[in-house]
Design a protein around this motif. Structure first.
Motif, PDB file in Angstrom:
ATOM      1  N   LEU A  25       0.849  -1.185   0.000  1.00 29.64           N
ATOM      2  CA  LEU A  25       0.000   0.000   0.000  1.00 29.64           C
ATOM      3  C   LEU A  25       0.887   1.238   0.000  1.00 29.64           C
ATOM      4  CD1 LEU A  25      -2.855   1.242   0.191  1.00 29.64           C
ATOM      5  CD2 LEU A  25      -2.583   1.209   2.695  1.00 29.64           C
ATOM      6  N   SER A  26       0.697   2.096  -0.983  1.00 32.88           N
ATOM      7  CA  SER A  26       1.425   3.371  -1.086  1.00 32.88           C
ATOM      8  C   SER A  26       2.934   3.176  -1.022  1.00 32.88           C
ATOM      9  CB  SER A  26       0.971   4.317   0.038  1.00 32.88           C
ATOM     10  OG  SER A  26      -0.417   4.576  -0.035  1.00 32.88           O
ATOM     11  N   GLY A  27       3.415   2.194  -1.731  1.00 30.72           N
ATOM     12  CA  GLY A  27       4.851   1.955  -1.797  1.00 30.72           C
ATOM     13  C   GLY A  27       5.422   1.183  -0.628  1.00 30.72           C
TER      14      GLY A  27
END
Length: 226
Positions: A95-97
């Motif tokens: 999630l989100s990198g």
């Protein structure tokens, strides 16, 4: 699969008691229904045949289509897969990198630290200790059965197998994990790890092995003393 209902019935509990007095050799030619205690004379089953109790309809015996050597190979393969399943990540969430993965034991420790100690203990018992105990006991008795011998403590090991087997919940865990992965995919990028594939393969191996009746080991190991 052909089902046989024509086994020669001999009698009930009174006959069992009589046969016990007659000796083990005679009793080995008999089979007792676990549900209604009816006693039957054993017959040799052909491939695909299943013997049913004519009184209550319960399954008495199935044809064993894998020999002792084949069962031992299955157990060795299951132990190898079991190790892989417990040391490899089950899933990776992204999630989100950021990415986070966990193994079975990582999940158990996380539940313990979050205050769910009872669930953590039950998870460890049903997904690790009971399945491992089942595999190790099977490996022990089959190692000696390959030479037609009964392992030391054979009777106790067979009793332990009956008691431990219902507590192995790997199949339930596999189903629950698949449902969780599908739901988590809504919020995260879910990457299945080697652990989940190993658990899936282990479920197949255990299902195949569980289709065999371990009671036949009493016959193939003869009358050798434990």
């Amino acid at each position: 699969m052909r089902r046989l209902r024509g086994f020669a019935i001999i009698g009930g509990q009174a006959t069992v008691a009589l046969n016990r007095r007659d000796g083990m050799h005679h009793a080995q030619n008999l089979i007792i229904c676990e549900h209604c205690d009816s006693v039957y004379q054993k017959r040799k089953l052909l491939r695909g045949q299943v013997a049913d109790c004519t009184v209550c309809g319960a399954v008495l015996e199935r044809h064993q289509w894998i020999g002792v050597d084949g069962q031992f190979a299955l157990i060795v393969a299951s132990l190898i897969v079991f190790v892989i399943a417990n040391v490899s990540p089950i899933v990776t969430l992204k999630l989100s990198g950021m990415a986070e993965d966990t193994t079975l034991w990582g999940a158990v420790i996380a539940m313990w630290n979050d205050g769910a100690q009872i669930v953590a203990v039950l998870t460890a018992l049903t997904l690790f200790f009971f399945p491992l105990s089942q595999l190790m006991i099977f490996a022990w008795v089959l190692w000696f059965a390959r030479d037609g011998r009964r392992a030391p403590g054979f009777a106790e090991a067979m009793t332990a197998l009956v008691r431990v087997k219902p507590w192995s919940m790997i199949e339930v865990f596999m189903l629950g994990t698949l449902v969780a992965v599908v739901k988590a995919h809504t919020y995260f990028d879910v990457v299945p790890g080697a652990g989940i594939w190993a658990f899936g393969f282990l479920t197949v191996l255990i299902t195949v092995f569980s289709s065999h009746d371990a009671r036949h080991l009493w016959d193939v190991t003869g009358d050798a003393k434990a």
